[in-house]
Structures are given as structure tokens and as C-alpha cells.
Enzyme design. Structure first.
Site, PDB file in Angstrom:
ATOM      1  N   ARG A 283      34.559 -27.495  57.562  1.00  0.00           N
ATOM      2  CA  ARG A 283      34.827 -28.568  56.606  1.00  0.00           C
ATOM      3  C   ARG A 283      34.907 -29.974  57.172  1.00  0.00           C
ATOM      4  O   ARG A 283      34.845 -30.934  56.416  1.00  0.00           O
ATOM      5  CB  ARG A 283      36.109 -28.242  55.827  1.00  0.00           C
ATOM      6  CG  ARG A 283      35.914 -27.084  54.862  1.00  0.00           C
ATOM      7  CD  ARG A 283      37.172 -26.771  54.101  1.00  0.00           C
ATOM      8  NE  ARG A 283      38.143 -26.121  54.974  1.00  0.00           N
ATOM      9  CZ  ARG A 283      39.338 -25.705  54.588  1.00  0.00           C
ATOM     10  NH1 ARG A 283      39.732 -25.908  53.349  1.00  0.00           N
ATOM     11  NH2 ARG A 283      40.144 -25.095  55.424  1.00  0.00           N
TER      12      ARG A 283
ATOM     13  N   ARG B  85      36.181 -22.948  65.069  1.00  0.00           N
ATOM     14  CA  ARG B  85      35.889 -23.494  63.736  1.00  0.00           C
ATOM     15  C   ARG B  85      34.934 -24.688  63.794  1.00  0.00           C
ATOM     16  O   ARG B  85      35.059 -25.610  62.994  1.00  0.00           O
ATOM     17  CB  ARG B  85      37.168 -23.905  63.012  1.00  0.00           C
ATOM     18  CG  ARG B  85      38.152 -22.774  62.788  1.00  0.00           C
ATOM     19  CD  ARG B  85      37.748 -21.976  61.555  1.00  0.00           C
ATOM     20  NE  ARG B  85      38.754 -20.984  61.238  1.00  0.00           N
ATOM     21  CZ  ARG B  85      39.535 -21.053  60.169  1.00  0.00           C
ATOM     22  NH1 ARG B  85      39.419 -22.044  59.318  1.00  0.00           N
ATOM     23  NH2 ARG B  85      40.405 -20.109  59.931  1.00  0.00           N
TER      24      ARG B  85
ATOM     25  N   ARG C  39      28.363 -26.784  50.828  1.00  0.00           N
ATOM     26  CA  ARG C  39      29.401 -26.033  50.095  1.00  0.00           C
ATOM     27  C   ARG C  39      29.612 -26.527  48.666  1.00  0.00           C
ATOM     28  O   ARG C  39      30.174 -25.808  47.847  1.00  0.00           O
ATOM     29  CB  ARG C  39      30.714 -26.059  50.880  1.00  0.00           C
ATOM     30  CG  ARG C  39      30.803 -25.002  51.963  1.00  0.00           C
ATOM     31  CD  ARG C  39      31.223 -23.634  51.413  1.00  0.00           C
ATOM     32  NE  ARG C  39      32.653 -23.626  51.136  1.00  0.00           N
ATOM     33  CZ  ARG C  39      33.188 -23.752  49.930  1.00  0.00           C
ATOM     34  NH1 ARG C  39      32.425 -23.886  48.884  1.00  0.00           N
ATOM     35  NH2 ARG C  39      34.493 -23.741  49.764  1.00  0.00           N
TER      36      ARG C  39
ATOM     37  N   ASP D 213      33.789 -14.943  58.380  1.00  0.00           N
ATOM     38  CA  ASP D 213      35.249 -15.009  58.386  1.00  0.00           C
ATOM     39  C   ASP D 213      35.789 -13.688  58.908  1.00  0.00           C
ATOM     40  O   ASP D 213      35.139 -12.650  58.776  1.00  0.00           O
ATOM     41  CB  ASP D 213      35.792 -15.293  56.985  1.00  0.00           C
ATOM     42  CG  ASP D 213      37.259 -15.730  57.051  1.00  0.00           C
ATOM     43  OD1 ASP D 213      37.500 -16.912  57.375  1.00  0.00           O
ATOM     44  OD2 ASP D 213      38.158 -14.897  56.831  1.00  0.00           O
TER      45      ASP D 213
ATOM     46  N   TYR E 289      47.049  -9.933  57.011  1.00  0.00           N
ATOM     47  CA  TYR E 289      46.479 -10.404  55.741  1.00  0.00           C
ATOM     48  C   TYR E 289      46.396  -9.284  54.708  1.00  0.00           C
ATOM     49  O   TYR E 289      46.633  -9.493  53.527  1.00  0.00           O
ATOM     50  CB  TYR E 289      45.082 -11.001  55.967  1.00  0.00           C
ATOM     51  CG  TYR E 289      45.125 -12.375  56.599  1.00  0.00           C
ATOM     52  CD1 TYR E 289      45.489 -13.496  55.857  1.00  0.00           C
ATOM     53  CD2 TYR E 289      44.819 -12.551  57.937  1.00  0.00           C
ATOM     54  CE1 TYR E 289      45.536 -14.758  56.436  1.00  0.00           C
ATOM     55  CE2 TYR E 289      44.857 -13.804  58.533  1.00  0.00           C
ATOM     56  CZ  TYR E 289      45.219 -14.906  57.776  1.00  0.00           C
ATOM     57  OH  TYR E 289      45.270 -16.147  58.347  1.00  0.00           O
TER      58      TYR E 289
HETATM   59  O1  1CP Z   1      32.767 -22.232  63.222  1.00  0.00           O
HETATM   60  C1  1CP Z   1      33.461 -21.232  63.218  1.00  0.00           C
HETATM   61  O2  1CP Z   1      34.490 -21.127  63.930  1.00  0.00           O
HETATM   62  C2  1CP Z   1      32.990 -20.019  62.437  1.00  0.00           C
HETATM   63  C3  1CP Z   1      33.609 -19.688  61.238  1.00  0.00           C
HETATM   64  C4  1CP Z   1      35.007 -19.134  61.027  1.00  0.00           C
HETATM   65  C5  1CP Z   1      35.856 -18.377  61.868  1.00  0.00           C
HETATM   66  C6  1CP Z   1      35.665 -18.039  63.339  1.00  0.00           C
HETATM   67  C7  1CP Z   1      35.633 -19.215  59.769  1.00  0.00           C
HETATM   68  C8  1CP Z   1      35.058 -19.911  58.611  1.00  0.00           C
HETATM   69  N1  1CP Z   1      36.778 -18.483  59.821  1.00  0.00           N
HETATM   70  C9  1CP Z   1      36.956 -17.985  61.089  1.00  0.00           C
HETATM   71  C10 1CP Z   1      38.035 -17.123  61.580  1.00  0.00           C
HETATM   72  C11 1CP Z   1      39.301 -17.030  60.826  1.00  0.00           C
HETATM   73  N2  1CP Z   1      39.498 -16.985  59.474  1.00  0.00           N
HETATM   74  C12 1CP Z   1      40.551 -16.876  61.450  1.00  0.00           C
HETATM   75  C13 1CP Z   1      40.762 -16.723  62.935  1.00  0.00           C
HETATM   76  C14 1CP Z   1      40.778 -18.033  63.635  1.00  0.00           C
HETATM   77  C15 1CP Z   1      41.997 -18.882  63.382  1.00  0.00           C
HETATM   78  O3  1CP Z   1      43.119 -18.446  63.762  1.00  0.00           O
HETATM   79  O4  1CP Z   1      41.834 -19.978  62.844  1.00  0.00           O
HETATM   80  C16 1CP Z   1      41.522 -16.787  60.435  1.00  0.00           C
HETATM   81  C17 1CP Z   1      43.014 -16.619  60.610  1.00  0.00           C
HETATM   82  C18 1CP Z   1      40.843 -16.851  59.189  1.00  0.00           C
HETATM   83  C19 1CP Z   1      41.438 -16.742  57.833  1.00  0.00           C
HETATM   84  C20 1CP Z   1      41.061 -17.900  56.991  1.00  0.00           C
HETATM   85  N3  1CP Z   1      39.831 -18.049  56.404  1.00  0.00           N
HETATM   86  C21 1CP Z   1      41.815 -19.057  56.714  1.00  0.00           C
HETATM   87  C22 1CP Z   1      43.265 -19.311  57.151  1.00  0.00           C
HETATM   88  C23 1CP Z   1      44.156 -18.782  56.085  1.00  0.00           C
HETATM   89  C24 1CP Z   1      45.635 -18.891  56.380  1.00  0.00           C
HETATM   90  O5  1CP Z   1      46.254 -19.829  55.883  1.00  0.00           O
HETATM   91  O6  1CP Z   1      46.198 -18.019  57.058  1.00  0.00           O
HETATM   92  C25 1CP Z   1      41.004 -19.901  55.921  1.00  0.00           C
HETATM   93  C26 1CP Z   1      41.362 -21.237  55.354  1.00  0.00           C
HETATM   94  C27 1CP Z   1      39.756 -19.232  55.745  1.00  0.00           C
HETATM   95  C28 1CP Z   1      38.563 -19.720  55.007  1.00  0.00           C
HETATM   96  C29 1CP Z   1      37.511 -20.267  55.884  1.00  0.00           C
HETATM   97  N4  1CP Z   1      36.930 -19.562  56.926  1.00  0.00           N
HETATM   98  C30 1CP Z   1      35.956 -20.330  57.518  1.00  0.00           C
HETATM   99  C31 1CP Z   1      35.900 -21.587  56.815  1.00  0.00           C
HETATM  100  C32 1CP Z   1      34.946 -22.722  57.121  1.00  0.00           C
HETATM  101  C33 1CP Z   1      36.881 -21.527  55.805  1.00  0.00           C
HETATM  102  C34 1CP Z   1      37.161 -22.609  54.779  1.00  0.00           C
HETATM  103  C35 1CP Z   1      36.428 -22.238  53.533  1.00  0.00           C
HETATM  104  C36 1CP Z   1      35.786 -23.400  52.819  1.00  0.00           C
HETATM  105  O7  1CP Z   1      34.679 -23.833  53.155  1.00  0.00           O
HETATM  106  O8  1CP Z   1      36.414 -23.838  51.832  1.00  0.00           O
END
Ligand code: 1CP
Length: 344
Positions: free
Chosen positions: A30, A26, A39, A75, A150
Site C-alpha cells: 500500500r 511488505r 487495488r 498473504d 488468526y
Molecule cells: O511484499 C510483500 O511482503 C508480500 C506480501 C505480503 C506478505 C509477506 C502480504 C500482503 N502479507 C504478507 C504476510 C502477512 N500477512 C503477515 C506476516 C508478516 C507480518 O508480520 O507483517 C501477516 C501477520 C499477515 C496478516 C495480514 N494480512 C494483515 C495484518 C493483520 C493484523 O492486524 O494482524 C493485513 C493487514 C493483511 C492484508 C494484506 N496482506 C498483504 C497486503 C498488501 C495487505 C493489505 C491489503 C490491501 O491491499 O488492502
């Protein structure tokens, strides 16, 4: 070993060198003010679907820090839209009409990467052409069981009880869904590699919810096939992240990935004891150390480096995603400290 490989690729292919490569799960997101600024003008889905924007966000942490690899901004849920799932982010993924019956499971179609996710492969080509050649580009996808969680639950959850119940109540429909996800993600990652990703990663964020027997019977053979399918098409290292998988470590090592990524509850030295010295490990500093003073952070990094030293090779990372309230200056310190302390 082919010439011209990045430090990250050498480690991922099992070559122990100096310094230890580092990137952060990540790393685009943010906690970076420049990400938040962008964003404010564009929503998350639009950012991921506009190749120029996705490429720019991917490169943001690369401009700030001396990271060895960029991970494409997207994502794990992104490709599901192409498979027929309607999706929104608030800020985590939300599926308003989750899969709760065998008939719903049958309505999903396999992913056609060219047709459904051209913006991802274009973003990868853009990043590859803009990023310096001594840095790697990592493509990624969700692992089948994590996407299944999911899809059935409809969003994030502590225990994914709906998804786990579906696995028991509807074993055939669940197997069909997992197969479909596996086949689709193998195609997706192959397409990412073909458009310029130097390595690909499977995020199994929720696999730790499974007991070892269920994992062995219902997930492992599928993951082995996904990795074999990718490897049959492209010569790229595959990273498998088994989050929460301390009790699955031996099984997870059999997936066939080049690199096993683990969370911070598995000391890397213990992983080496259990798996042997031939496995390449990625990880695994607890992201909360980024909130400690620098002496504490520095010695925690030293500990991870010294534990990783017994593995075939080591890619330094956090044990899970960076928290959104992290101070970017702490990240700069971490990256430089890893390189400095592993220079010789
Ligand atoms: O920099 C990076 O790592 C690239 C971007 C990236 C990656 C690899 C994002 C952007 N998401 C992911 C993978 C991802 N998404 C995973 C696997 C990794 C992990 O375990 O953390 C998972 C489970 C998600 C699902 C997801 N997407 C969540 C978690 C939800 C939950 O509570 O179970 C969330 C909050 C997101 C949204 C998201 N994805 C990425 C960002 C920057 C965001 C936040 C969105 C925003 O800007 O508001």
C-alpha cells in the site's frame, strides 16, 4: 558454493560477500502508488488469486528499486481457504467462523498445494521467468503458531487471548491444529520452491506472545520438523522470522532455518553474542527510521550494517513490514545506501 547464485542466495547460504543484499518486508503493497492504483480496480483476494496480477504486483517494487529479492505477493492466510476456512480481508484477515472447539478443529483438511493454491505456484513461475537472474524470488508461508492465532482468534488482535486460551484449555485439539498447519505449510513451501522460489520464509509474526518454555515444548519441535521436511525435498535456504522473539532467540536459532530474521528490538551484535558467529541474520532496521531525515536514516542503516558484520552473513531488511504511509523515495535511498556502504 554453486555458481550462478544471486547475492541474496549466497548470503542466505552463509557466504559473506559484498555488497550486502537487501529486500524489505511488505515491499509490494500500500505505500506504492502503483499498487494502490491497481487495488482500486480489484480487491485484495482477487489480486492474490490471479497469477498475472500477483506477478505484476510482486514485480512493482523490483522496477522501482534495486532490491536483491522479490517476495511473492500473497498473504499468510491465503492457503487456509484450501484447508476449509472461509476468509475475507477488511483490510486485515477476518474469519467469521473461527475455530473455538475440538470438533471445529477436526473439520479442517490438510493442504493439497496443487489443488488448492495453483495460483500461487503459477505466480511464482511467472515472476521467476520475468525477473532478472541476478535477483532472487522468495516464497513464504505463515508459521504454524501465527496461523493458529488468526484461526482461533478470527482476526488480528493485540494479545490473541482467545488463541492462547485455546492452547491451554484444549491442548490436544491445539496440538492437532498446529500439526496440521505445520504439515500443510511444509508442503506449501516445498511446492513454492519447486515452482521457482529460490528461498522460502516462515513468518512467525505472533510467536513473541509465547514464553520460552511453551515455545520449546509446543512449537519448536514442530518447526524443526517443518524445516526438515522442506529440506528433505528441496535444496533451498529457509528463513525463519521470529517476530517479538528477543526472549526466544536461542530457541528460534534451533529451528534449523538457514537464516534467522529478527525484529529491531534485538541488536544484531547482541544476537551474534548470544548465538555465535555461525548464524546468518536478516534484519532489522526499525521501519520508523524511514520517516527520519536522511542523515538520521543513513546512520541508522550504517549501525545495522556494522552490527550485522559479525554474523556469518547478513541480509539487510527492516525489523518488520514497511508502514503504508512511507515515502517510496526513502525506500530508494535506503536500498542504494545499503549497497553503497557495504560495497567493499
Ligand atoms: O511484499 C510483500 O511482503 C508480500 C506480501 C505480503 C506478505 C509477506 C502480504 C500482503 N502479507 C504478507 C504476510 C502477512 N500477512 C503477515 C506476516 C508478516 C507480518 O508480520 O507483517 C501477516 C501477520 C499477515 C496478516 C495480514 N494480512 C494483515 C495484518 C493483520 C493484523 O492486524 O494482524 C493485513 C493487514 C493483511 C492484508 C494484506 N496482506 C498483504 C497486503 C498488501 C495487505 C493489505 C491489503 C490491501 O491491499 O488492502
Amino acid at each position: 558454493m554453486p555458481d550462478g547464485l544471486t547475492l541474496f542466495e549466497r548470503a542466505a547460504r552463509g557466504e559473506r560477500g559484498h555488497p550486502t543484499p537487501v529486500w524489505i518486508m511488505r515491499q509490494a503493497g500500500r505505500y506504492l502508488p502503483e499498487y494502490r492504483a491497481l487495488r482500486r480496480k480489484v480487491d485484495f483476494l482477487t489480486a492474490t488469486k490471479t497469477p498475472e496480477l500477483a506477478a505484476r504486483i510482486t514485480l512493482q517494487p523490483m522496477e522501482r528499486f534495486d532490491l536483491d529479492a522479490a517476495i511473492i505477493f500473497s498473504d499468510i492466510m491465503t492457503p487456509l481457504e484450501g484447508m476449509g476456512v472461509s476468509l475475507r480481508f477488511a483490510p486485515g484477515p477476518v474469519i467469521d467462523d473461527p475455530v473455538r472447539s475440538p470438533s471445529q478443529a477436526r473439520t479442517l483438511r490438510p493442504l493439497d498445494a496443487e489443488e488448492h493454491v495453483p495460483f500461487v505456484t503459477e505466480a511464482i513461475s511467472l515472476v521467476r521467468s520475468e525477473l532478472s537472474h541476478d535477483r532472487a524470488v522468495i516464497g513464504f508461508a505463515g508459521a504454524p503458531f501465527t496461523l493458529f492465532c488468526y484461526l482461533v482468534e478470527g482476526g488480528g488482535s493485540k494479545d490473541f487471548m482467545e488463541a492462547r486460551s485455546f492452547l491451554r484449555a484444549e491442548p490436544e485439539a491445539a496440538a492437532h491444529l498446529l500439526e496440521l498447519l505445520g504439515t500443510s505449510m511444509a508442503r506449501y513451501l516445498t511446492a513454492q520452491a519447486r515452482s521457482g522460489a529460490d528461498a522460502v520464509m516462515l513468518f512467525d509474526s505472533w510467536v513473541g506472545l509465547l514464553d520460552a518454555g511453551t515455545y520449546r515444548r509446543r512449537v519448536l519441535p514442530l518447526l524443526q520438523r517443518v524445516v526438515a521436511d522442506i529440506k528433505a525435498e528441496v535444496d533451498r535456504p529457509v528463513i525463519y522470522f521470529a517476530n517479538g522473539g528477543n526472549h526466544l532467540l536461542e530457541e528460534a536459532a534451533r529451528v534449523g532455518a538457514d537464516v534467522l530474521a529478527v525484529d529491531w528490538t534485538v541488536p544484531l551484535s547482541l544476537a551474534v553474542d548470544r548465538l555465535g558467529t555461525a548464524t546468518v541474520l536478516q534484519g532489522n532496521l526499525d521501519p520508523s527510521y524511514l520517516f527520519a531525515d536522511r542523515a538520521t536514516l543513513g546512520s541508522a542503516i550504517d549501525r545495522v550494517l556494522s552490527e550485522g558484520a559479525a554474523a556469518a552473513a547478513h541480509v539487510f531488511n527492516l525489523g518488520h513490514g514497511i508502514h503504508r504511509t512511507t515515502d517510496p523515495d526513502q525506500v530508494a535511498f535506503l536500498v542504494d545506501w545499503v549497497h553503497e556502504r557495504s560495497a567493499t
